[in-house]
Design a protein around this motif. Structure first.
Motif, PDB file in Angstrom:
ATOM      1  N   ASP A 191       0.565  -1.532   0.020  1.00  0.00           N
ATOM      2  CA  ASP A 191       0.010   0.341  -0.395  1.00  0.00           C
ATOM      3  C   ASP A 191       0.556   1.373  -0.238  1.00  0.00           C
ATOM      4  OD1 ASP A 191      -2.326   1.741   0.873  1.00  0.00           O
ATOM      5  OD2 ASP A 191      -2.683   2.282   1.962  1.00  0.00           O
ATOM      6  N   THR A 192       0.911   2.063  -1.108  1.00  0.00           N
ATOM      7  CA  THR A 192       0.843   2.982  -0.946  1.00  0.00           C
ATOM      8  C   THR A 192       0.378   4.830  -0.448  1.00  0.00           C
ATOM      9  OG1 THR A 192       0.586   3.632  -3.461  1.00  0.00           O
ATOM     10  CG2 THR A 192       2.982   2.488  -2.965  1.00  0.00           C
ATOM     11  N   THR A 193      -0.649   4.556  -0.024  1.00  0.00           N
ATOM     12  CA  THR A 193      -0.901   5.111   0.472  1.00  0.00           C
ATOM     13  C   THR A 193      -0.373   6.986   1.325  1.00  0.00           C
ATOM     14  OG1 THR A 193      -3.064   4.083   0.562  1.00  0.00           O
ATOM     15  CG2 THR A 193      -3.061   5.819   1.679  1.00  0.00           C
ATOM     16  N   ALA A 194       0.097   6.466   2.270  1.00  0.00           N
ATOM     17  CA  ALA A 194       0.992   7.493   3.025  1.00  0.00           C
ATOM     18  C   ALA A 194       2.084   7.949   2.125  1.00  0.00           C
ATOM     19  CB  ALA A 194       2.046   5.626   4.252  1.00  0.00           C
ATOM     20  N   ASN A 195       2.447   6.866   0.563  1.00  0.00           N
ATOM     21  CA  ASN A 195       4.406   7.862   0.080  1.00  0.00           C
ATOM     22  C   ASN A 195       3.087   8.744  -0.327  1.00  0.00           C
ATOM     23  OD1 ASN A 195       4.889   4.717   0.379  1.00  0.00           O
ATOM     24  ND2 ASN A 195       6.825   6.266   0.054  1.00  0.00           N
ATOM     25  N   GLU A 196       1.683   8.685  -0.956  1.00  0.00           N
ATOM     26  CA  GLU A 196       1.391   9.552  -2.539  1.00  0.00           C
ATOM     27  C   GLU A 196       0.579  10.773  -1.377  1.00  0.00           C
ATOM     28  OE1 GLU A 196      -1.666   6.966  -4.192  1.00  0.00           O
ATOM     29  OE2 GLU A 196      -0.492   5.748  -4.450  1.00  0.00           O
ATOM     30  N   ALA A 197       0.585  10.605  -0.131  1.00  0.00           N
ATOM     31  CA  ALA A 197       0.124  11.500   0.654  1.00  0.00           C
ATOM     32  C   ALA A 197       1.213  12.336   0.739  1.00  0.00           C
ATOM     33  CB  ALA A 197      -0.486  11.392   2.335  1.00  0.00           C
ATOM     34  N   GLU A 198       2.483  11.810   1.429  1.00  0.00           N
ATOM     35  CA  GLU A 198       3.562  12.319   1.497  1.00  0.00           C
ATOM     36  C   GLU A 198       4.153  13.107   0.638  1.00  0.00           C
ATOM     37  OE1 GLU A 198       5.758   9.343   2.230  1.00  0.00           O
ATOM     38  OE2 GLU A 198       5.416   9.560   4.897  1.00  0.00           O
ATOM     39  N   LEU A 199       4.048  12.865  -0.869  1.00  0.00           N
ATOM     40  CA  LEU A 199       4.715  13.436  -2.175  1.00  0.00           C
ATOM     41  C   LEU A 199       3.789  14.809  -2.399  1.00  0.00           C
ATOM     42  CD1 LEU A 199       5.519  13.184  -5.400  1.00  0.00           C
ATOM     43  CD2 LEU A 199       4.100  11.931  -5.570  1.00  0.00           C
TER      44      LEU A 199
END
Length: 313
Positions: A191-199
């Motif tokens: 799950d890359t939700t956290a990475n997308e939020a950081e981006l």
């Protein structure tokens, strides 16, 4: 786990425009032309700014930094893209992909901050002309330029590590022509939700905040220009800001379109074309905008050509 490790030591496949092979040759021609014009144009700006004493001012010091960013920008992406466009095997090594990702992020963030610094310089020049040399002294200019580069590269270290540490589980086909965060996130098997939020957070931080500062600076600049009595004075003031405003519009317009717009059914192809403009076409246009619209730069070119002709004769 072995598959994940394999993806870290092998090669990535960059699809680019493989699904539209008829586009590959026209894009190659555009890239080659852009690369030559960008190298020539930005090197000329750096050279003229260094060699002509009349251009030893904060404005041209920051412009030289912008030219250096554009040179690095296009060099870290275009050669690999041109090779892949003319090759059957469209690959990039893991190390090459990581380096491209790091430089693309670092230079983009640095340019965001530098464009805000350049607007501050124009604000002081027009709104505080009598104190300009006192405020924009050499030490402050060096500090502002250094801060732009340090902030940009510091941000890239953080985002690059967050992106590259994601497990890929053997996925190595990137549906893009370069390694950038959104394309790499799609390869991850977690799950890359956290990475997308950081981006998204970083995009807001580096795009909207500097853009707000730039717009605020130009609001004050517009007020100051309107108070100038002579038409010639207003024209000169607008002339010093016009080139910067055009560059800001091109850069931030494409950057916001790429990182801050919600995904759409056509976002894949749109992302490729926006990245092409953001990372290749814009660096080519910047020196053209500054040289064609700037009387001081054109006169400096003439003086330099005259000096070279005299030396040769």
């Amino acid at each position: 786990m072995d598959l994940a490790n394999e993806s870290f030591t092998g090669e990535f496949v960059l699809l680019g425009f493989s699904d539209k092979p008829w586009l590959e040759f026209p894009v190659f021609v555009v890239l080659l032309t852009s690369y030559i014009v960008t190298i020539f144009g930005n090197l000329n700006i750096i050279m003229v700014s260094r060699l002509d004493s009349k251009l030893h001012t904060p404005m041209y010091f920051f412009l030289s930094n912008l030219s250096a960013i554009d040179l690095c920008y296009i060099t870290c992406t275009v050669p690999q893209m041109m090779v892949n466009l003319r090759s059957i095997k469209k690959v990039i090594s893991y190390g090459g992909c990581a380096a491209q990702l790091f430089m693309f992020l670092a230079l983009g963030a640095t340019e965001c901050v530098l464009l805000a610094v350049m607007s501050f310089d124009r604000f002081v020049a027009i709104c505080r002309p009598l104190h300009y040399s006192v405020i924009m002294h050499q030490r402050l200019c060096l500090q502002l330029a250094a801060a732009s580069w340090i902030i940009g590269f510091g941000n890239s270290v953080w985002l690059s590590i967050l992106t590259l540490r994601l497990p890929l589980c053997g996925h190595r086909v990137i549906d893009h022509f370069l390694c950038e965060v959104p394309a790499l996130l799609k390869l991850s098997c977690v799950d890359t939700t956290a990475n997308e939020a950081e981006l998204f957070f970083v995009s807001v931080l580096f795009h909207l905040i500097p853009l707000t500062l730039i717009l605020a600076s130009y609001a004050f600049i517009a007020q100051a220009i309107l108070k100038i009595q002579s038409a010639e004075g207003r024209q000169k003031a607008f002339g010093t800001c016009g080139s910067h405003l055009i560059v800001v519009s091109l850069f931030y317009g494409t950057a916001i379109s790429m990182y801050l717009q919600p995904p759409s059914p056509h976002s894949k192809d749109r992302g490729k074309m926006v990245s092409l403009f953001y990372g290749i076409i814009a660096p080519m246009l910047n020196p053209l905008i500054y040289t064609l619209r700037n009387k001081e730069v054109k006169e400096a070119f003439k003086r330099l050509i005259t000096r070279v002709s005299v030396i040769k004769n």
